[in-house]
Design an enzyme around this catalytic site. Structure first.
Site, PDB file in Angstrom:
ATOM      1  CG  HIS A  13      -1.759   1.220   1.332  1.00  0.00           C
ATOM      2  ND1 HIS A  13      -1.610   2.160   2.321  1.00  0.00           N
ATOM      3  CD2 HIS A  13      -2.782   1.651   0.560  1.00  0.00           C
ATOM      4  CE1 HIS A  13      -2.493   3.122   2.154  1.00  0.00           C
ATOM      5  NE2 HIS A  13      -3.217   2.843   1.088  1.00  0.00           N
ATOM      6  CG  ASN A  17      -4.531   6.171   5.732  1.00  0.00           C
ATOM      7  OD1 ASN A  17      -4.183   7.285   5.363  1.00  0.00           O
ATOM      8  ND2 ASN A  17      -4.753   5.193   4.891  1.00  0.00           N
TER       9      ASN A  17
END
Length: 137
Positions: free
Chosen positions: A5, A55
């Protein structure tokens, strides 16, 4: 099985989250870590969960930046403070470059509006009209 990611925006951010599964081999993990270095990224091994590590760290920065803007701080000053601290870019500029619609969709999915202390109403206000338009697409 393994996942990668790239933290958004990938052309600016150096973080590459390497998402291991229950059966990911040590060799596959090592290969992905080597790949991250070849790409000039910082590989971080994470498990499969909502938000991974990037995140989860970024969320509080963004939330507090939005609160500062609500209280009258200048957007550029907020971003500059975190850039000067060592971030590649400020949280508000990051959201703008990555796509404000991404954050809007995440907030809709996880209903962050339910607890007013944990989420700034600023994005909800900004995207009230945008959300109605997006649902028509």
């Amino acid at each position: 099985m393994i996942g990668t990611h790239f933290f958004s925006p990938a052309n600016v951010m150096r973080l590459l989250e390497i998402v291991r599964g229950k059966k990911s081999s040590k060799e596959v993990v090592a290969t992905c870590m080597q790949l991250s270095r070849k790409l000039g990224k910082i590989g971080v091994l994470v498990g499969n969960c909502r938000g991974f590590v990037g995140n989860r760290m970024f969320g509080p920065y963004r939330r507090e930046a939005q609160f500062l803007v609500e209280e009258g701080a200048d957007v550029e000053a907020v971003d500059k403070a975190l850039f000067d601290f060592g971030n590649a870019m400020g949280p508000l500029a990051t959201g703008d470059l990555a796509g404000l619609d991404v954050g809007w969709r995440i907030r809709q999915e996880y209903s962050t509006w339910k607890n007013p202390e944990s989420a700034s109403p600023l994005p909800k206000t900004v995207f009230a009209n945008w959300g109605a338009t997006a649902r028509k697409r």
